[in-house]
Scaffold this motif. Structure first.
Motif, PDB file in Angstrom:
ATOM      1  N   GLU A   1      31.213  43.421  44.764  1.00 44.12           N
ATOM      2  CA  GLU A   1      30.775  44.663  43.877  1.00 44.12           C
ATOM      3  C   GLU A   1      29.344  44.136  43.124  1.00 44.12           C
ATOM      4  O   GLU A   1      28.485  44.957  42.859  1.00 44.12           O
ATOM      5  CB  GLU A   1      31.833  44.588  42.693  1.00 44.12           C
TER       6      GLU A   1
ATOM      7  N   ASN B   1      35.068  42.700  32.765  1.00 45.16           N
ATOM      8  CA  ASN B   1      36.250  42.175  33.206  1.00 45.16           C
ATOM      9  C   ASN B   1      37.296  43.278  32.993  1.00 45.16           C
ATOM     10  O   ASN B   1      37.142  44.218  32.435  1.00 45.16           O
ATOM     11  CB  ASN B   1      36.718  41.024  32.544  1.00 45.16           C
ATOM     12  N   PRO B   2      38.590  43.068  33.900  1.00 46.79           N
ATOM     13  CA  PRO B   2      39.664  44.094  33.549  1.00 46.79           C
ATOM     14  C   PRO B   2      40.301  44.402  32.183  1.00 46.79           C
ATOM     15  O   PRO B   2      40.539  45.556  32.041  1.00 46.79           O
ATOM     16  CB  PRO B   2      40.682  43.327  34.424  1.00 46.79           C
TER      17      PRO B   2
ATOM     18  N   SER C   1      36.060  35.720  42.590  1.00 48.63           N
ATOM     19  CA  SER C   1      36.727  36.266  43.806  1.00 48.63           C
ATOM     20  C   SER C   1      35.712  36.877  44.888  1.00 48.63           C
ATOM     21  O   SER C   1      34.647  37.253  44.401  1.00 48.63           O
ATOM     22  CB  SER C   1      37.888  37.183  43.354  1.00 48.63           C
TER      23      SER C   1
ATOM     24  N   ILE D   1      28.590  42.383  33.450  1.00 47.48           N
ATOM     25  CA  ILE D   1      29.603  42.730  34.187  1.00 47.48           C
ATOM     26  C   ILE D   1      31.010  42.899  33.135  1.00 47.48           C
ATOM     27  O   ILE D   1      30.774  42.336  32.181  1.00 47.48           O
ATOM     28  CB  ILE D   1      30.240  41.646  35.013  1.00 47.48           C
TER      29      ILE D   1
ATOM     30  N   GLU E   1      36.141  39.717  46.069  1.00 46.88           N
ATOM     31  CA  GLU E   1      35.982  41.190  45.580  1.00 46.88           C
ATOM     32  C   GLU E   1      34.802  41.525  44.676  1.00 46.88           C
ATOM     33  O   GLU E   1      34.116  42.327  44.665  1.00 46.88           O
ATOM     34  CB  GLU E   1      37.231  41.967  45.159  1.00 46.88           C
ATOM     35  N   VAL E   2      34.781  40.593  43.465  1.00 44.82           N
ATOM     36  CA  VAL E   2      34.025  40.622  42.621  1.00 44.82           C
ATOM     37  C   VAL E   2      32.582  40.336  42.909  1.00 44.82           C
ATOM     38  O   VAL E   2      31.341  40.936  42.617  1.00 44.82           O
ATOM     39  CB  VAL E   2      34.281  39.497  41.276  1.00 44.82           C
TER      40      VAL E   2
ATOM     41  N   LEU F   1      29.804  33.357  35.473  1.00 40.28           N
ATOM     42  CA  LEU F   1      30.969  34.210  35.748  1.00 40.28           C
ATOM     43  C   LEU F   1      32.414  33.605  35.200  1.00 40.28           C
ATOM     44  O   LEU F   1      32.391  32.488  35.597  1.00 40.28           O
ATOM     45  CB  LEU F   1      31.061  34.431  37.353  1.00 40.28           C
TER      46      LEU F   1
ATOM     47  N   ASP G   1      38.270  33.595  35.935  1.00 39.99           N
ATOM     48  CA  ASP G   1      39.100  34.486  36.431  1.00 39.99           C
ATOM     49  C   ASP G   1      38.499  35.617  37.064  1.00 39.99           C
ATOM     50  O   ASP G   1      39.176  36.525  37.984  1.00 39.99           O
ATOM     51  CB  ASP G   1      40.145  35.341  35.302  1.00 39.99           C
ATOM     52  N   LEU G   2      37.180  35.851  37.180  1.00 39.42           N
ATOM     53  CA  LEU G   2      36.451  36.978  38.102  1.00 39.42           C
ATOM     54  C   LEU G   2      35.846  36.231  39.392  1.00 39.42           C
ATOM     55  O   LEU G   2      35.329  36.817  40.121  1.00 39.42           O
ATOM     56  CB  LEU G   2      35.297  37.337  37.278  1.00 39.42           C
TER      57      LEU G   2
ATOM     58  N   TRP H   1      32.579  31.921  49.388  1.00 37.06           N
ATOM     59  CA  TRP H   1      33.504  31.437  48.005  1.00 37.06           C
ATOM     60  C   TRP H   1      34.021  30.067  48.309  1.00 37.06           C
ATOM     61  O   TRP H   1      35.102  30.050  47.733  1.00 37.06           O
ATOM     62  CB  TRP H   1      34.210  32.729  47.622  1.00 37.06           C
TER      63      TRP H   1
ATOM     64  N   SER I   1      33.742  28.373  45.227  1.00 35.62           N
ATOM     65  CA  SER I   1      34.505  28.961  44.184  1.00 35.62           C
ATOM     66  C   SER I   1      35.990  28.599  44.307  1.00 35.62           C
ATOM     67  O   SER I   1      36.747  28.465  43.410  1.00 35.62           O
ATOM     68  CB  SER I   1      34.369  30.352  44.200  1.00 35.62           C
TER      69      SER I   1
END
Length: 145
Positions: free
Chosen positions: A61, A105-106, A55, A103, A57-58, A49, A52-53, A74, A77
């Motif tokens: 998901e 990323n934004p 989190s 996955i 929230e990730v 991963l 920057d991902l 986390w 992390s």
């Protein structure tokens, strides 16, 4: 003691003779014909991963793609040494375990992340099922998905 029962239920999976042992709390009126196991809570490590991902929230998901999310760990992390994200997920027993997932990323970049299942004693690397090992699998190697 109730705290010990909770610890056992929350810290599996457990094994017996190198096979998965699922436990369920006793309920009044329970019979062998009424007890079914449809899910198994497992810690899933997500490797690869992008930093920057990392989190919650990730993690939520990704976990929803595997089953019902119980918890995203986390704490690890948050350190500079983070190598993977941990997600506790109730995995459906009638579906194969997934080796990983793509996955996005934004920014729209797609990356492959690998899944490692903690304390998974034996499962089939060919078809992903928990109920047998690869040496007993009837799926030919060329049909692996």
């Amino acid at each position: 003691m109730e705290s010990q029962v909770q610890w056992v239920l929350n810290n599996g999976p457990w094994s017996f003779d190198n096979l998965l042992l699922l436990l369920r709390r006793w309920e009044r009126g329970m019979t062998v014909n009424k007890v079914t196991f449809t899910h198994c809570p497992l810690w899933v490590q997500v490797w690869g991963l992008p930093f920057d991902l990392f989190s919650e929230e990730v993690g939520q998901e990704i976990g929803r793609g595997l089953g019902r999310v119980v918890e995203v760990d986390w704490k690890g992390s948050n350190s500079d040494q983070a190598r993977f994200l941990r997600i506790r997920v109730e995995i459906p027993l009638d579906k194969p375990l997934r080796r990983g997932s793509q996955i996005m990323n934004p920014e729209g970049d797609v990356v492959w992340v690998a899944f490692k299942y903690e304390r998974m004693f034996s499962f089939c690397f060919k078809c992903g099922r928990i109920e047998h090992e690869a040496k007993l699998c009837e799926m030919p190697w060329d049909e692996e998905g």
